[in-house]
Design an enzyme around this catalytic site. Structure first.
Site, PDB file in Angstrom:
ATOM      1  N   ASP A   1       0.697  -1.072   0.078  1.00  0.00           N
ATOM      2  CA  ASP A   1       0.072   0.042   0.155  1.00  0.00           C
ATOM      3  C   ASP A   1       0.908   1.382  -0.083  1.00  0.00           C
ATOM      4  OD1 ASP A   1      -2.478   1.344  -0.086  1.00  0.00           O
ATOM      5  OD2 ASP A   1      -2.609   1.222   1.967  1.00  0.00           O
TER       6      ASP A   1
ATOM      7  N   HIS B   1       3.254   3.437  -8.880  1.00  0.00           N
ATOM      8  CA  HIS B   1       3.167   1.973  -9.337  1.00  0.00           C
ATOM      9  C   HIS B   1       4.380   1.429 -10.011  1.00  0.00           C
ATOM     10  CE1 HIS B   1      -0.929   1.886  -7.911  1.00  0.00           C
ATOM     11  NE2 HIS B   1      -1.258   2.583  -8.819  1.00  0.00           N
TER      12      HIS B   1
ATOM     13  N   LEU C   1      12.795 -20.137  -3.733  1.00  0.00           N
ATOM     14  CA  LEU C   1      11.698 -19.151  -3.280  1.00  0.00           C
ATOM     15  C   LEU C   1      10.633 -19.383  -4.303  1.00  0.00           C
ATOM     16  CD1 LEU C   1      10.711 -16.566  -2.011  1.00  0.00           C
ATOM     17  CD2 LEU C   1      11.803 -15.578  -3.391  1.00  0.00           C
TER      18      LEU C   1
HETATM   19  C1  FPP Z   1      -1.598   0.062  -3.664  1.00  0.00           C
HETATM   20  O1  FPP Z   1      -1.300   1.414  -3.544  1.00  0.00           O
HETATM   21  C2  FPP Z   1      -1.079  -0.728  -4.629  1.00  0.00           C
HETATM   22  C3  FPP Z   1      -1.467  -1.477  -5.814  1.00  0.00           C
HETATM   23  C4  FPP Z   1      -2.791  -1.245  -6.043  1.00  0.00           C
HETATM   24  C5  FPP Z   1      -0.859  -2.521  -6.401  1.00  0.00           C
HETATM   25  C6  FPP Z   1      -0.103  -1.883  -7.282  1.00  0.00           C
HETATM   26  C7  FPP Z   1       0.660  -2.768  -8.296  1.00  0.00           C
HETATM   27  C8  FPP Z   1       1.931  -3.038  -8.401  1.00  0.00           C
HETATM   28  C9  FPP Z   1       3.033  -2.288  -7.531  1.00  0.00           C
HETATM   29  C10 FPP Z   1       2.276  -3.858  -9.516  1.00  0.00           C
HETATM   30  C11 FPP Z   1       2.755  -4.997  -8.934  1.00  0.00           C
HETATM   31  C12 FPP Z   1       3.869  -5.733  -9.346  1.00  0.00           C
HETATM   32  C13 FPP Z   1       4.240  -6.828  -9.481  1.00  0.00           C
HETATM   33  C14 FPP Z   1       5.494  -7.221 -10.410  1.00  0.00           C
HETATM   34  C15 FPP Z   1       3.478  -7.828  -8.810  1.00  0.00           C
HETATM   35  P1  FPP Z   1      -2.330   2.587  -3.980  1.00  0.00           P
HETATM   36  O2  FPP Z   1      -2.279   2.828  -5.074  1.00  0.00           O
HETATM   37  O3  FPP Z   1      -3.638   1.991  -3.149  1.00  0.00           O
HETATM   38  O4  FPP Z   1      -1.799   3.328  -2.850  1.00  0.00           O
HETATM   39  P2  FPP Z   1      -2.719   4.876  -1.969  1.00  0.00           P
HETATM   40  O5  FPP Z   1      -3.224   4.033  -1.080  1.00  0.00           O
HETATM   41  O6  FPP Z   1      -1.354   5.523  -1.549  1.00  0.00           O
HETATM   42  O7  FPP Z   1      -3.312   5.521  -2.968  1.00  0.00           O
END
Ligand code: FPP
Length: 233
Positions: free
Chosen positions: A17, A34, A128
């Protein structure tokens, strides 16, 4: 560094998050959060490998994330597809087996094929196992399992058999669940599987996560006294 860690979780799961807030704080579009978030995933996979963890799971896209704007969703899909396509060798070189949980049907074909190709290429690797939760929801996992039982006319089940029909059937339940950003929620992650997981909520945004942060998490884990409903002997 690793000497201080004596008790390791076998399976660690991450709720990544804070990507959006990381970007906004820097005056950037959420997309860049992201993008950095993926680099943090890579650092964390390598960290888990170095510490000798057997399973790590990343909550990459939840069944609820479809509520986000189309641009953000497409941005995440593109980043993920490009990352998987450009890093096939990374998983082989570092001997990381890739797995997924969730329902892939609604994803774009190019993302699905990038993922399935890595899953296939790494399927015989031991060491892993990294699992990406994609279009995954804990409730959805449970409901799909219940529907499997109904379709088979199963009249009764038990915890062990039920665990064996969840998406996570090939891995142990998570010992440790880490959610970054300071928010203290489970957000429909591995609901059934998390019954006895230790939870930890470090106050940093996911893109800032690195091996040092992972070590802090592991130091916290080994302080925990897991009793699984029993008492200390
Ligand atoms: C939440 O942060 C995160 C996500 C919704 C996941 C985002 C996806 C990735 C990082 C890609 C994953 C990559 C791999 C290789 C598996 P948010 O956007 O909710 O943050 P906020 O709460 O600050 O808005």
């Amino acid at each position: 560094m690793t000497q201080r860690i004596k008790i390791l979780p076998k399976h660690i799961a991450f709720i990544m998050d804070g990507n959006g807030r990381w970007a906004t704080k820097r005056g950037l579009a959420r997309y860049y959060g992201h993008k950095e978030g993926i680099k943090a995933v890579e650092r964390t996979m390598l960290g888990c490998k170095n510490f000798g963890i057997e399973y790590c799971t990343f909550f990459a896209f939840s069944t609820e994330n479809w509520r986000r704007g189309e641009d953000e969703i497409n941005g995440i899909f593109e980043l993920l597809r490009d990352y998987l396509n450009q890093n096939k060798d990374f998983f082989i070189k570092n001997q990381i087996k890739v797995n997924y949980i969730g329902v892939l049907d609604p994803f774009p074909e190019d993302l699905k094929s990038a993922l399935l190709s890595i899953v296939d290429k790494t399927k015989n690797i031991e060491g892993l196992t990294v699992t990406f939760a994609l279009n995954y929801g804990g409730r959805d996992d449970i409901i799909r399992a219940v529907n499997k039982l109904l379709q088979n006319n199963t009249k009764q089940t038990n915890e062990k058999d039920f665990l064996a029909i969840l998406d996570t059937k090939d891995m142990p339940e998570p010992d440790f669940v880490v959610r970054t950003s300071g928010e203290q929620r489970i957000s429909n992650f591995l609901l059934f599987q998390m019954a006895y997981s230790e939870l930890y909520f470090p106050k940093i945004y996911w893109p800032s996560f690195n091996e040092r942060q992972l070590e802090k998490c592991l130091l916290e884990y080994q302080k925990r006294n897991r009793r699984f409903g029993g008492v200390n002997k």
